[in-house]
Design an enzyme around this catalytic site. Structure first.
Site, short mmCIF file in Angstrom:
data_model
loop_
_atom_site.label_atom_id
_atom_site.label_comp_id
_atom_site.label_asym_id
_atom_site.label_seq_id
_atom_site.Cartn_x
_atom_site.Cartn_y
_atom_site.Cartn_z
N LYS A 276 0.86 -1.19 0.00
CA LYS A 276 0.00 0.00 0.00
C LYS A 276 0.89 1.23 0.00
O LYS A 276 1.84 1.33 0.78
CB LYS A 276 -0.88 -0.02 1.26
CG LYS A 276 -1.64 1.28 1.55
CD LYS A 276 -2.87 1.43 0.68
CE LYS A 276 -3.70 2.66 1.10
NZ LYS A 276 -4.29 2.53 2.44
N ASP B 55 -13.36 1.21 4.33
CA ASP B 55 -12.38 2.10 4.96
C ASP B 55 -12.88 2.74 6.26
O ASP B 55 -12.49 3.84 6.60
CB ASP B 55 -11.97 3.20 3.96
CG ASP B 55 -10.75 3.99 4.42
OD1 ASP B 55 -9.89 3.41 5.12
OD2 ASP B 55 -10.65 5.19 4.09
#
Length: 403
Positions: free
Chosen positions: A184, A317
């Site tokens: 990421k 998220d």
């Protein structure tokens, strides 16, 4: 372990059609489907009475260690305390119907191994470890007056700071060494970080390409946090496979998604939740005021991408106590997508993104026996999936009823 579901409607997500009959699971896999299936000795039999069976859901953007929206506070917390919260969060996630999640920074191999060994209850956990951030980037949570950083691997938190091509190569290699399923990278500013702007770009093209190169060398891929078209387009040009959020994409972004066969992972529910409850769960006032910049644009971006045929995956998220709204994303997406397309994003689309097409997100024979038994048809109203307490009869993971 063997399980037989009788008298159910089994969904083929690819075609959008149900087949009425039975489904049998054995040794953690879908063993057979059809009518009048035999139940071997020791098989648990459940009469579905016409229930709807769909693949277990996949959330491609979670943070199972994020017990608070104040992400900058986490490195000072005891790792054992954070782990205790992560175990709770994972159990609640599974009960909502998510049998696989992709953690997009924070979780590590310890949580993944514990779940795989049956030590804790939760979804299959695909992790990236710590996200890579430049100094002053989206995972640099220091205030303007702070200078010291502590990237000790035992510290809880969602990111690590690395600047320069050599440093980002080393950081990517280190996360991959620890078993990361993907890398990421923070490619733009964000809501939760205190010193950057949402409309900033982060990392040079040379740094982004170096990170992609290291991931590809390990047969892994890169996911990039990015909001604006400028940040999204740079990441896609560098070879990133998935864009997280992407609320402010433009026509060129869509062209690049299609050219590179990359994925967009919108996370609409987190902005709704941050605006409604973010302050109560630890989000600073400065970060809360940033939410407006991306809140309304997310649905427009999803509609633009979906209309053009961009590959999509389901993501949320959510942070802290807001994670209970995980299924509300289904309601938000139905504003611009059909129920089947929303469900595909949370099954076959997400499975393809994480490199597990045919293994998860499907009820095909041989796939992992992760599935949901529902009392209503999500293809008539995908909002059925937004109310698991009301409509979810059973959660089956690896062929066993777990909720």
């Amino acid at each position: 372990m063997s399980l037989l579901l009788r008298n159910v409607r089994v969904l083929d997500v690819e075609t959008g059609e149900y087949a009425e009959g039975d489904l049998r699971c054995a040794d953690g896999r879908v063993a057979e489907t059809g009518t009048g299936l035999r139940a071997p000795d020791g098989t648990r039999v459940i009469d579905g009475a016409g229930a709807y069976v769909v693949p277990g859901l996949i959330d491609a953007h979670v943070h199972v260690t994020a017990l608070t929206a104040d992400l900058g506070a986490m490195p000072a917390m005891s790792p054992s305390y954070v782990t205790a919260h992560a175990v709770r969060i994972m159990g609640e996630t599974l009960a909502r119907g998510f049998t696989t999640v992709r953690d997009n920074s924070g979780a590590d191999f310890g949580l993944a191994d514990a779940r795989a060994e049956g030590l804790i209850r939760g979804p299959r956990l695909l992790f990236c470890g710590k996200a890579l951030s430049q100094t002053g980037g989206h995972a640099d949570f220091r205030g303007r007056g702070e200078r010291l950083t502590d990237d000790h691997p035992c510290c809880a938190g969602v990111g690590r700071i690395a600047d320069g091509v050599s440093a980002v190569r080393a950081a990517a290699r280190d996360e991959l060494r620890k078993g990361a399923c993907h890398v990421k990278v923070m490619a733009s500013g964000g809501v939760a970080s205190p010193t950057d702007r949402i409309d900033s770009t982060q990392y040079s093209m040379e740094e982004l390409r170096a990170i992609v190169e290291e991931a590809e060398a390990a047969n892994r891929y890169v996911a990039a946090h990015a909001y604006t078209a400028r940040a999204v387009n740079r990441a896609l040009e560098a070879g990133v496979r998935s864009i997280e959020h992407g609320n402010l994409i433009d026509d060129r972004s869509v062209e690049l998604f299609l050219e590179r066969e990359a994925f967009l992972v919108p996370t609409l529910v987190t902005y709704w939740a941050l605006k409604e409850e973010g302050r109560a769960f630890g989000l600073s006032a400065a970060s809360w005021h940033k939410v407006d910049a991306v809140l309304e644009a997310g649905l427009t971006a999803l509609e633009r991408a979906a209309r053009a045929g961009v590959k999509l995956a389901y993501g949320t998220d959510l942070l802290g106590g807001m994670q209970r709204h995980q299924n509300h994303e289904f309601r938000l997406r139905r504003e611009v997508q059909s129920p089947l397309d929303v469900l595909r994003a949370a099954t076959t689309g997400a499975a393809e993104l994480v490199g597990m097409a045919g293994e998860i997100g499907t009820l095909a024979v041989g796939a992992h026996a992760d599935l949901l038994v529902l009392d209503a048809d999500p293809l008539e109203d995908v909002g059925v999936l937004a109310e698991p307490a009301r409509h979810l009869r059973h959660v089956v993971q690896a062929g066993g009823v777990v909720a």
